[in-house]
Design a protein around this motif. Sequence first.
Motif, PDB file in Angstrom:
ATOM      1  N   THR A 570       0.836  -1.202   0.000  1.00 28.93           N
ATOM      2  CA  THR A 570       0.000   0.000   0.000  1.00 28.93           C
ATOM      3  C   THR A 570       0.874   1.257   0.000  1.00 28.93           C
ATOM      4  O   THR A 570       0.523   2.259  -0.643  1.00 28.93           O
ATOM      5  N   GLN A 571       2.005   1.228   0.707  1.00 28.30           N
ATOM      6  CA  GLN A 571       2.934   2.364   0.668  1.00 28.30           C
ATOM      7  C   GLN A 571       3.448   2.590  -0.751  1.00 28.30           C
ATOM      8  O   GLN A 571       3.573   3.738  -1.205  1.00 28.30           O
ATOM      9  N   PHE A 572       3.730   1.510  -1.464  1.00 31.96           N
ATOM     10  CA  PHE A 572       4.178   1.644  -2.853  1.00 31.96           C
ATOM     11  C   PHE A 572       3.080   2.276  -3.709  1.00 31.96           C
ATOM     12  O   PHE A 572       3.345   3.170  -4.539  1.00 31.96           O
ATOM     13  N   ASN A 573       1.834   1.805  -3.537  1.00 37.89           N
ATOM     14  CA  ASN A 573       0.722   2.385  -4.290  1.00 37.89           C
ATOM     15  C   ASN A 573       0.528   3.858  -3.937  1.00 37.89           C
ATOM     16  O   ASN A 573       0.221   4.687  -4.807  1.00 37.89           O
ATOM     17  N   LEU A 574       0.705   4.178  -2.671  1.00 35.81           N
ATOM     18  CA  LEU A 574       0.606   5.567  -2.224  1.00 35.81           C
ATOM     19  C   LEU A 574       1.669   6.420  -2.914  1.00 35.81           C
ATOM     20  O   LEU A 574       1.390   7.543  -3.379  1.00 35.81           O
ATOM     21  N   ALA A 575       2.895   5.888  -2.998  1.00 35.15           N
ATOM     22  CA  ALA A 575       3.979   6.620  -3.661  1.00 35.15           C
ATOM     23  C   ALA A 575       3.649   6.884  -5.122  1.00 35.15           C
ATOM     24  O   ALA A 575       3.901   7.982  -5.648  1.00 35.15           O
ATOM     25  N   ARG A 603       9.380   3.778   2.736  1.00 33.99           N
ATOM     26  CA  ARG A 603       8.597   2.945   3.655  1.00 33.99           C
ATOM     27  C   ARG A 603       8.233   1.606   3.012  1.00 33.99           C
ATOM     28  O   ARG A 603       8.218   0.572   3.679  1.00 33.99           O
ATOM     29  N   ALA A 604       7.939   1.641   1.725  1.00 29.96           N
ATOM     30  CA  ALA A 604       7.601   0.393   1.030  1.00 29.96           C
ATOM     31  C   ALA A 604       8.744  -0.610   1.117  1.00 29.96           C
ATOM     32  O   ALA A 604       8.528  -1.817   1.277  1.00 29.96           O
ATOM     33  N   LEU A 605       9.963  -0.124   1.025  1.00 31.21           N
ATOM     34  CA  LEU A 605      11.127  -1.008   1.117  1.00 31.21           C
ATOM     35  C   LEU A 605      11.264  -1.623   2.509  1.00 31.21           C
ATOM     36  O   LEU A 605      11.817  -2.718   2.661  1.00 31.21           O
ATOM     37  N   GLU A 606      10.772  -0.931   3.523  1.00 30.02           N
ATOM     38  CA  GLU A 606      10.841  -1.481   4.877  1.00 30.02           C
ATOM     39  C   GLU A 606       9.961  -2.717   5.033  1.00 30.02           C
ATOM     40  O   GLU A 606      10.211  -3.551   5.910  1.00 30.02           O
ATOM     41  N   GLY A 607       8.961  -2.836   4.188  1.00 29.48           N
ATOM     42  CA  GLY A 607       8.065  -3.991   4.261  1.00 29.48           C
ATOM     43  C   GLY A 607       8.425  -5.101   3.300  1.00 29.48           C
ATOM     44  O   GLY A 607       7.654  -6.043   3.119  1.00 29.48           O
ATOM     45  N   CYS A 608       9.610  -4.997   2.666  1.00 25.35           N
ATOM     46  CA  CYS A 608      10.017  -5.993   1.666  1.00 25.35           C
ATOM     47  C   CYS A 608      11.480  -6.352   1.900  1.00 25.35           C
ATOM     48  O   CYS A 608      12.364  -5.501   1.764  1.00 25.35           O
ATOM     49  N   GLU A 609      11.749  -7.600   2.245  1.00 23.79           N
ATOM     50  CA  GLU A 609      13.108  -8.028   2.550  1.00 23.79           C
ATOM     51  C   GLU A 609      13.758  -8.651   1.317  1.00 23.79           C
ATOM     52  O   GLU A 609      13.159  -9.506   0.654  1.00 23.79           O
ATOM     53  N   ARG A 610      14.988  -8.235   1.044  1.00 20.86           N
ATOM     54  CA  ARG A 610      15.688  -8.756  -0.131  1.00 20.86           C
ATOM     55  C   ARG A 610      15.861 -10.273  -0.059  1.00 20.86           C
ATOM     56  O   ARG A 610      15.766 -10.975  -1.074  1.00 20.86           O
TER      57      ARG A 610
END
Length: 737
Positions: A570-575, A603-610
């Motif tokens: 959702t943060q990515f969509n918000l961006a 913030r979107a990256l904080e919810g996605c682990e490499r």
Amino acid sequence: MASPRPTIFISAATADLGSCRQLVKDALLTLGCVPGEQTTFAPDTRAVRETLRAKIGVCDAVVHIVGRCFGSEPRHRDPGESRRSYTQLEFDMARELDTPVYVFVCAEAFPYDDHEPEDPEREERQREHRTRLTGGDDKYERVATREELSARVHALQDRVEQLAENLRRARAWLGRGVIVVLAALVPLGGAQWWLTHRTQETQTRLAKVESSLDRQRRYLSTVTRVYMEQKAQLTELKLTNTELSERARAVVARREGITVAELGSAINEFVVATRLDPSADNLDQALAAAAQLRFADAARHAGRAADNAGRQRLAAGASGRRESDRERRARTLQGEYLFADAQYEDAVAAYALALAQTPQGARPVAWARTLYGLSTALRFQAMAAFGKERARLLGESIAGIRSILQVIRREDVPLFWAGAQHGLAIALRASAGSANLAERRRLLGESIAAFRRAFDVLTRKEYPHRWAVVQHNLALAFRDQATVSEAGDKRSILGDSVAALRQVLDVQTRENTPHEWARTQDNLGVTLARQAEVASENERVHLLNAALVAYHRALQVRTRETSPRDWGMTQFNLASAFEALAETGSGAERARLLGEAVDASRRALEGCEREHLPRPWAALQYSLGARLVSLAKVKEGSERARLLGDGIQAYRLALGVFSPKASPQGWAMVQNDLAVALREQAKVCEPKNRSALLREAVVAMRAVLRVWTARTAPERHVSRVKWIAATEEQIRMAGSR
């Protein structure tokens, strides 16, 4: 020893359904059941309740047929006691005793027996009873004709067989307890007395144990079935096993009219009893393991039960129908547990074995349910495959459901029929994703038609929560259809998608279904943003602001702590929405909106682990890089240089995952944008560093030409060759100074 025959109590008002009682009795006899009923009653309700408790207490289930007439009632009631007919009291007692109740509600046009009209108060009491029964999901089946009523009773065959199996197990289980008691009493000379004087107590205890075991097994089986349905239909929510189990228990508790705590207590009792019983069979051990979310163990126990039943079937030869049925049920359970454990390929194999033991002609409903489980497992297996293998698996899934719908009629098993239409629609939509343009249009059109057929049964009024799930998926199919439609149709189809999602939100609320509500808000935001892409400039701003509102609402539920991946998406969509809105502004407002887009991207990256999601993580790094570079363009001096440096770093991190072999086009795009950012950075850096940055830019752009060749992408290739020439000229000029 003969197999135990379940006793089924028939509950119906004689006035308008007297002939139907006999019809149901005949149907139950063909299923191997012992029909039961009560035709005479005492005058007061206390005596009636005692009579019904004794009669229904020893029955294994109740068939409750609800017609137009209130019927007869006790003449005397206690002060304050509500007015109930004998038939309604039968239903009440069945619920009080936790006896399974199969409710059939006759339609208004049902061919009732001729009867005298009832007074207005009785009519109102019966209307209230019908309303209570039809007020929730899955509590009844509606029948329009006598033939349909008979067919629906015959369709209870699977449940009746399970009742018989439960009865056999319960008698065997209690028998072991009786033997232990006798062994203790014989030395004391008390065995004969015990057998003579405690027979009635033993029978009462037996009935109680049978009811308890049946109820607990039914709860566990239903929770597993609902768990699977939700996993199959709510893939977007990415719920954990624990979350799915909690949701399934809540649904089953609501259907059963009990609290979640009461349901959990009954399930826990079964788990403890199974663990303490060294002779518990494999099927009970499977149910107990599934209740603890140990699906791999549950599948192993169910597989053993199926193997044992298979050996017994072969030994019994032509007379081994009971063993064959047990093998089929165990293998089906194995498929369900493997599916729950995400072992989709093994689940497909288990369902296929179960299907081989399920004759279509003799057992059409059981055959259809087994094939549906197989088709669903194939669809999930396809989701992890690529290319031709993915298309093959989805094709088999679709073919299986189409076969079901050629055999199963809506009027026979309406809820299952609607579920099959919904499953077909989901599979068609998934298959469209990798098809060519013309095929994609066709598949999406068929998907939308199947979703709409499901609404023939799953109406918003009768099944609001199921309706909302189908409506939500229909909205997504509309959104997909818009991507392959002509420009003139795109706006209209996206409008249909938005309207459908807003209707879903009339049913789903943050309070009663928070996860679904948040998912629908997120998808509403995405669809509004898509609408903005084809709208006028003034309308675009309005739509994008509406999308921002929807995303922020979703984030009220989707938090980093509780659902980090959904929060990140959702943060990515918000961006993306902030970035699109920035394109409509200028000056300080544009800079502010781009800053919001950058912050949301971080913030979107904080919810996605490499480590767990390398490709999505790389895509997010690329998006962040692009937004940092865009923000740099509206800044000056050192701030611009810093933002460009951060953007270049994000591009380099993305290239640590993307490769020219695994994802050539994505890799080329990142290399291209990296080259452009390096040349921009050269404009604002120290003069002594300019040539080095420009050379890095040329190296990056030359790498792009390995993918965008003169043969595969001639226009892109030519423009990049010119770009390289111009940059090399800048290097020469910088060196001559």
